[in-house]
Design an enzyme around this catalytic site. Structure first.
Site, mmCIF file in Angstrom:
data_model
loop_
_atom_site.group_PDB
_atom_site.id
_atom_site.type_symbol
_atom_site.label_atom_id
_atom_site.label_comp_id
_atom_site.label_asym_id
_atom_site.label_seq_id
_atom_site.Cartn_x
_atom_site.Cartn_y
_atom_site.Cartn_z
ATOM 1 N N LYS A 48 0.842 -1.201 0.000
ATOM 2 C CA LYS A 48 0.000 0.000 0.000
ATOM 3 C C LYS A 48 0.876 1.250 0.000
ATOM 4 O O LYS A 48 0.606 2.213 -0.711
ATOM 5 C CB LYS A 48 -0.947 -0.026 1.213
ATOM 6 C CG LYS A 48 -2.013 -1.122 1.089
ATOM 7 C CD LYS A 48 -2.764 -1.368 2.392
ATOM 8 C CE LYS A 48 -3.679 -2.579 2.287
ATOM 9 N NZ LYS A 48 -4.329 -2.945 3.551
ATOM 10 N N GLN A 91 -4.584 -1.567 9.792
ATOM 11 C CA GLN A 91 -4.340 -2.868 9.174
ATOM 12 C C GLN A 91 -4.879 -3.977 10.071
ATOM 13 O O GLN A 91 -4.545 -4.056 11.250
ATOM 14 C CB GLN A 91 -2.833 -3.058 8.907
ATOM 15 C CG GLN A 91 -2.495 -4.336 8.181
ATOM 16 C CD GLN A 91 -3.086 -4.383 6.768
ATOM 17 O OE1 GLN A 91 -3.066 -3.411 6.027
ATOM 18 N NE2 GLN A 91 -3.634 -5.535 6.393
ATOM 19 N N ASP A 114 -10.723 2.702 4.440
ATOM 20 C CA ASP A 114 -11.108 1.300 4.224
ATOM 21 C C ASP A 114 -12.618 1.131 4.119
ATOM 22 O O ASP A 114 -13.101 0.061 3.745
ATOM 23 C CB ASP A 114 -10.590 0.423 5.382
ATOM 24 C CG ASP A 114 -9.223 -0.169 5.069
ATOM 25 O OD1 ASP A 114 -8.941 -0.396 3.880
ATOM 26 O OD2 ASP A 114 -8.453 -0.395 6.017
#
Ligand code: NAP
Length: 281
Positions: A48, A91, A114
């Site tokens: 990422k 994460q 997200d």
């Protein structure tokens, strides 16, 4: 036909790079919070970060080893209040003992790249386009659109009902919106006669995490198959679909790797830019 997520994601990266390059003032900024030593989490975050760099997004990784949920909440509060941070990525998975729901709910929904905050998830159900949608479902929708695969009027069967893939994808494709308007069935571990259901799919999406779960005799000829699964076998990545036997029956299919994965990252970048823009609007 192969649905080449890598190629489509590459085009999206180019567009984002051009748009970000033309911005005046600071670059968009994404902060990734890493709470474990899981090698897979480190690999995903590295990917990422590299993608951010490629398109001109500034990224920072904050690695912590939290003992309590409060430690994570305090860190998120700081990031929520920092005007130079546009997007916050937590994460997953979190370490044992850290409360996932509390953590996801603490992220400012406007910085929730997200798309896991309940407000953003709720907005999918309400067909509210003014939201951040989860990256994998959104990436699947964008990939199908890129290949001109009509979703409206189609029977989409999704195998897997996780909060990050199956459920939000079902809600997204059910919307009364361009690129959606499907009839959606969601299957899971308690579904009876899975093969009978998958055989009725015009578009079959599989997000389970079991190699070879979907075999040739579970597919309707001419179906579109989207394989979300990522499984490691002898250092090789494979999906949930027995690709070699299923591909010849399909109208289109995603490979693993190079299908949904790159699209997920492209949507993360695009969500970060959207957060940045909403910061300045
Ligand atoms: P998850 O949270 O473990 O959910 C798996 C789902 O599959 C659950 O809903 C489970 O049902 C269902 N399931 C398990 N065995 C089944 C069976 N035999 N028949 C039907 N359904 C079954 O997984 P996830 O986070 O959604 O991820 C799924 C896969 O996608 C993993 O391989 C993951 O690595 C991959 N993934 C890839 C990307 C990408 O960008 N390419 C992104 C996210 C995830 P129950 O709910 O009944 O337990």
């Amino acid at each position: 036909m192969i649905l080449d997520g890598k190629k489509v994601a590459g085009r999206i990266h180019d567009e984002l790079k051009a748009e970000i390059g033309a911005l005046s003032g600071r670059a968009p900024c994404l902060v990734a919070v890493l709470t474990t030593d899981h090698p897979a989490s480190h690999t995903y975050v590295k990917r990422k970060v590299a993608a951010c760099k490629e398109v001109g997004i500034t990224s920072k990784v904050l690695q912590i080893a939290p003992q309590t949920t409060q430690e994570v909440l305090d860190l998120i509060d700081n990031l929520n209040g920092d005007p130079t941070v546009d997007g916050i990525l937590i994460q997953l998975p979190l370490p044992a003992g850290i409360n996932l729901m509390q953590v996801l709910e603490r992220v400012d929904p406007k910085k929730d790249v997200d798309g896991f905050h309940p407000i953003n998830i709720g907005k999918i159900l309400l067909s509210d386009a003014n939201a951040l949608y989860p990256c994998t479902p959104l990436g699947i929708k964008v990939l199908l659109q890129a290949y001109g695969i009509e979703v409206a009027r189609q029977h989409v069967v999704i195998v897997g009902r996780s909060n990050i893939v199956g459920r939000p994808l079902a809600a997204l494709l059910l919307q009364n919106a361009p690129g959606a308007n499907a009839t959606v069935t969601v299957a899971h571990r308690f579904t009876k006669n899975l093969d009978e259901i998958t055989k009725t799919a015009d578009i079959l999406v599989v997000a389970v995490g079991q190699p070879n779960l979907i075999r040739a005799d579970m597919i309707k000829e001419g179906a579109v198959v989207v394989d979300v699964g990522i499984n490691r076998i002898d250092k090789k990545l494979v999906g949930d679909v027995a690709f070699d036997e299923v591909a010849p029956l399909t109208r289109a299919i995603t490979p693993v790797p190079g299908g949904v994965g790159p699209m997920t990252i492209a949507m993360l970048l695009s969500n970060t830019l959207a957060c940045y823009k909403s910061n300045f609007s």
